[in-house]
Design a protein around this motif. Structure first.
Motif, PDB file in Angstrom:
ATOM      1  N   ARG A  67      23.586  47.348  42.516  1.00 42.47           N
ATOM      2  CA  ARG A  67      24.559  47.093  43.569  1.00 42.47           C
ATOM      3  C   ARG A  67      25.566  46.043  43.087  1.00 42.47           C
ATOM      4  NH1 ARG A  67      23.902  46.267  49.885  1.00 42.47           N
ATOM      5  NH2 ARG A  67      21.776  45.663  49.331  1.00 42.47           N
ATOM      6  N   VAL A  68      26.815  46.469  42.944  1.00 44.55           N
ATOM      7  CA  VAL A  68      27.847  45.561  42.432  1.00 44.55           C
ATOM      8  C   VAL A  68      28.821  45.226  43.550  1.00 44.55           C
ATOM      9  CG1 VAL A  68      29.671  45.232  40.719  1.00 44.55           C
ATOM     10  CG2 VAL A  68      27.675  46.634  40.153  1.00 44.55           C
ATOM     11  N   ARG A  69      29.108  43.947  43.692  1.00 43.58           N
ATOM     12  CA  ARG A  69      30.123  43.514  44.643  1.00 43.58           C
ATOM     13  C   ARG A  69      31.144  42.633  43.936  1.00 43.58           C
ATOM     14  NH1 ARG A  69      26.048  42.900  49.776  1.00 43.58           N
ATOM     15  NH2 ARG A  69      24.543  42.393  48.161  1.00 43.58           N
ATOM     16  N   LEU A  70      32.304  42.535  44.564  1.00 45.87           N
ATOM     17  CA  LEU A  70      33.412  41.783  43.971  1.00 45.87           C
ATOM     18  C   LEU A  70      33.757  40.609  44.866  1.00 45.87           C
ATOM     19  CD1 LEU A  70      35.578  44.966  43.233  1.00 45.87           C
ATOM     20  CD2 LEU A  70      34.109  43.741  41.605  1.00 45.87           C
ATOM     21  N   LYS A  71      33.831  39.421  44.283  1.00 51.85           N
ATOM     22  CA  LYS A  71      34.256  38.239  45.052  1.00 51.85           C
ATOM     23  C   LYS A  71      35.748  38.088  44.801  1.00 51.85           C
ATOM     24  CE  LYS A  71      33.360  33.926  46.941  1.00 51.85           C
ATOM     25  NZ  LYS A  71      33.488  33.928  48.422  1.00 51.85           N
ATOM     26  N   LEU A  72      36.520  38.271  45.860  1.00 50.55           N
ATOM     27  CA  LEU A  72      37.973  38.352  45.701  1.00 50.55           C
ATOM     28  C   LEU A  72      38.641  36.984  45.755  1.00 50.55           C
ATOM     29  CD1 LEU A  72      38.947  41.494  47.811  1.00 50.55           C
ATOM     30  CD2 LEU A  72      38.002  41.325  45.496  1.00 50.55           C
ATOM     31  N   GLU A  73      38.638  36.306  44.629  1.00 50.82           N
ATOM     32  CA  GLU A  73      39.217  34.977  44.584  1.00 50.82           C
ATOM     33  C   GLU A  73      40.742  35.011  44.597  1.00 50.82           C
ATOM     34  OE1 GLU A  73      36.751  33.154  45.778  1.00 50.82           O
ATOM     35  OE2 GLU A  73      37.286  31.567  44.354  1.00 50.82           O
ATOM     36  N   GLY A  74      41.291  36.196  44.360  1.00 52.09           N
ATOM     37  CA  GLY A  74      42.738  36.371  44.502  1.00 52.09           C
ATOM     38  C   GLY A  74      43.206  36.220  45.943  1.00 52.09           C
ATOM     39  N   ALA A  75      42.243  36.214  46.890  1.00 49.47           N
ATOM     40  CA  ALA A  75      42.603  36.035  48.304  1.00 49.47           C
ATOM     41  C   ALA A  75      42.869  34.568  48.649  1.00 49.47           C
ATOM     42  CB  ALA A  75      41.494  36.597  49.196  1.00 49.47           C
ATOM     43  N   ASN A  76      42.716  33.686  47.689  1.00 49.40           N
ATOM     44  CA  ASN A  76      43.068  32.274  47.928  1.00 49.40           C
ATOM     45  C   ASN A  76      44.588  32.134  48.083  1.00 49.40           C
ATOM     46  OD1 ASN A  76      40.755  30.337  47.905  1.00 49.40           O
ATOM     47  ND2 ASN A  76      40.232  31.536  46.083  1.00 49.40           N
ATOM     48  N   PRO A  77      45.038  31.025  48.682  1.00 50.82           N
ATOM     49  CA  PRO A  77      46.466  30.896  49.038  1.00 50.82           C
ATOM     50  C   PRO A  77      47.455  31.135  47.883  1.00 50.82           C
ATOM     51  CG  PRO A  77      45.221  29.118  50.024  1.00 50.82           C
ATOM     52  CD  PRO A  77      44.255  29.880  49.176  1.00 50.82           C
ATOM     53  N   THR A  78      47.159  30.638  46.684  1.00 49.87           N
ATOM     54  CA  THR A  78      48.115  30.900  45.600  1.00 49.87           C
ATOM     55  C   THR A  78      47.663  32.070  44.724  1.00 49.87           C
ATOM     56  OG1 THR A  78      47.293  29.445  43.825  1.00 49.87           O
ATOM     57  CG2 THR A  78      48.645  28.397  45.545  1.00 49.87           C
ATOM     58  N   GLY A  79      46.606  32.766  45.132  1.00 48.18           N
ATOM     59  CA  GLY A  79      46.224  33.981  44.430  1.00 48.18           C
ATOM     60  C   GLY A  79      45.200  33.812  43.321  1.00 48.18           C
ATOM     61  N   SER A  80      44.573  32.641  43.219  1.00 48.59           N
ATOM     62  CA  SER A  80      43.473  32.498  42.254  1.00 48.59           C
ATOM     63  C   SER A  80      42.477  31.452  42.758  1.00 48.59           C
ATOM     64  CB  SER A  80      43.980  32.096  40.871  1.00 48.59           C
ATOM     65  OG  SER A  80      44.173  30.690  40.795  1.00 48.59           O
ATOM     66  N   PHE A  81      41.287  31.435  42.118  1.00 52.25           N
ATOM     67  CA  PHE A  81      40.236  30.481  42.508  1.00 52.25           C
ATOM     68  C   PHE A  81      40.647  29.039  42.251  1.00 52.25           C
ATOM     69  CE2 PHE A  81      39.386  31.009  37.979  1.00 52.25           C
ATOM     70  CZ  PHE A  81      39.125  29.698  37.591  1.00 52.25           C
ATOM     71  N   LYS A  82      41.695  28.815  41.478  1.00 56.04           N
ATOM     72  CA  LYS A  82      42.091  27.448  41.136  1.00 56.04           C
ATOM     73  C   LYS A  82      42.336  26.608  42.398  1.00 56.04           C
ATOM     74  CE  LYS A  82      42.379  27.941  36.552  1.00 56.04           C
ATOM     75  NZ  LYS A  82      42.183  29.356  36.233  1.00 56.04           N
ATOM     76  N   ASP A  83      42.649  27.251  43.515  1.00 55.29           N
ATOM     77  CA  ASP A  83      42.920  26.516  44.758  1.00 55.29           C
ATOM     78  C   ASP A  83      41.700  25.745  45.258  1.00 55.29           C
ATOM     79  OD1 ASP A  83      45.402  27.654  44.581  1.00 55.29           O
ATOM     80  OD2 ASP A  83      45.093  29.111  46.192  1.00 55.29           O
ATOM     81  N   ARG A  84      40.509  26.262  44.976  1.00 51.84           N
ATOM     82  CA  ARG A  84      39.291  25.556  45.411  1.00 51.84           C
ATOM     83  C   ARG A  84      39.198  24.184  44.757  1.00 51.84           C
ATOM     84  NH1 ARG A  84      35.380  28.878  47.634  1.00 51.84           N
ATOM     85  NH2 ARG A  84      35.869  31.070  47.386  1.00 51.84           N
ATOM     86  N   GLY A  85      39.510  24.161  43.466  1.00 51.48           N
ATOM     87  CA  GLY A  85      39.454  22.894  42.760  1.00 51.48           C
ATOM     88  C   GLY A  85      40.653  22.024  43.086  1.00 51.48           C
ATOM     89  N   MET A  86      41.784  22.690  43.306  1.00 52.14           N
ATOM     90  CA  MET A  86      43.023  21.922  43.477  1.00 52.14           C
ATOM     91  C   MET A  86      43.076  21.202  44.816  1.00 52.14           C
ATOM     92  SD  MET A  86      45.240  21.266  41.255  1.00 52.14           S
ATOM     93  CE  MET A  86      45.167  22.595  40.060  1.00 52.14           C
TER      94      MET A  86
END
Ligand code: PLP
Length: 364
Positions: A67-86
């Motif tokens: 079972r494969v799922r995708l975590k869509l980090e592109g859904a962050n405000p600027t389009g990448s996971f970098k927003d979590r750290g920023m």
């Protein structure tokens, strides 16, 4: 319907649908404050990042037999996971009274730093490798008002220079050497643990500077869970696979075009302690996964994100039954690569119904 049943139903609706969408309106620092180095009353610079979707991937699941799922980090405000750290790095910088932040970037850190600095009302400068940054990321960074410096060198040289700069000037470095970046990014592990109710055997993730794999492992470790972490680098930029610094990293996946990761030791420890690995995928494997994700799963991610999927397809599930691939950034960041590498074509057509019929219905 008995009262108990309707209560249960109410709870499952809340758990499955209403709660996550409500959470989208909570800044990441507020959602996880007790696990982050922020006290109530500290300034929070947020664009309502985090709380990203986890979406089933039926075609990939079929292909790998798990079972494969995708975590869509592109859904962050600027389009990448970098927003979590920023959100954490910039909030901490504001708390310290900083007036400026700086970073070296292959693009997404720059876009994110620029947005959060704009929101905070402080200045931002970014050093990018000359000619190597995707158009969407450059557009974001410029429109947010950051100063963009194009270095006649690569990412690793840019990072070396900003480290020297911030040693001697009162400017905060927001690359993933900054501990707040890793702290913020570990929240993705918390979200996955909640969303999957602990049912996760393996995580597939692209690795560049290795801040993100480090952050996931920190997050899982804090929860006391141990999914296997499978990190993937591009063949032309795979120092963690070969054990050698790469002087001239090359790959189509610009977000992971890094030859000397700052989180080298942490990433190796994460792979080892989770009984995972860090392995390489070729550019053609990355591009095949990039097209497959878009054309079969409806997911337009960045080429770097597709490296995680390419790795899963290449090396298999290795006995894992519940797998998540982290789609780290969205495809619109890098339109040039999508236009250059797809199986379609644009069909020219005059204003005539017969020709439209032929174009729409005829053999491709
Ligand atoms: C930054 C980035 C990566 C790599 O993450 P690291 O923390 O540098 O390993 C992968 N994909 C995308 C889209 C990124 O922006």
């Amino acid at each position: 319907m008995s009262e108990g049943m309707s209560e249960q139903l109410g709870q499952s609706i809340q758990g499955g649908v209403e709660q996550p969408s409500a959470r989208r309106h909570v800044p990441l620092i507020e959602r996880y404050r007790e696990r982050l180095p922020f006290a109530p009353g500290d300034p929070v610079v947020s664009l309502q990042e985090g709380s990203t979707p986890v979406v089933p991937a039926p075609v990939l699941s079929e292909l790998v037999g798990a079972r494969v799922r995708l975590k869509l980090e592109g859904a962050n405000p600027t389009g990448s996971f970098k927003d979590r750290g920023m959100t954490c790095a910039v909030s901490a910088a504001v708390r310290e009274g900083a007036k400026a932040v700086v970073c070296a970037s292959t693009g997404n850190t720059a876009a994110s730093a620029a947005a959060y600095a704009a929101r905070a009302g402080i200045t931002c400068a970014v050093i990018v490798p000359e000619g190597k940054i995707a158009q969407g990321k450059l557009a974001q960074t410029l429109i947010h008002g950051a100063r963009v410096i194009s270095l006649a060198g690569n990412f690793d040289q840019a990072l070396e220079l900003v480290r020297q700069l911030t040693d001697t000037h009162p400017i905060v470095l927001v690359n993933s050497v900054n501990e707040f970046r890793v702290e913020g990014q570990k929240t993705a592990a918390f979200e996955l643990h909640e969303a999957l109710e602990g049912e996760l055997d393996a995580l597939c993730i692209p690795v560049g500077n290795a801040g993100n794999i480090t952050a996931y492992w920190r997050g899982f470790s804090e929860l006391g869970v141990k999914p296997r972490l499978f990190g993937f680098q591009a063949e032309g930029a795979a120092p963690l696979v070969t054990g050698q610094i790469v002087e001239r990293p090359e790959t189509v996946a610009s977000a992971i075009r890094i030859g000397r990761p700052v989180r080298w030791e942490d990433a190796m420890a994460a792979a080892r302690d989770s009984r995972g690995s860090i392995r390489a995928v070729s550019d053609s494997e990355i591009l095949a996964a990039f097209r497959l994700l878009a054309s079969k799963e409806g997911m337009f991610s960045e080429p770097a994100s597709a490296a995680a999927v390419a790795g899963l397809l290449k090396y298999g599930a290795e006995g894992a039954e519940e797998i998540v691939c982290v789609l780290t950034g969205r495809g619109l960041k890098d339109p040039e690569t999508a236009i250059a590498h797809n199986d379609g074509r644009v069909i020219p057509c005059p204003v005539e119904i017969e020709r439209i019929e032929e174009a729409v219905l005829g053999d491709p």
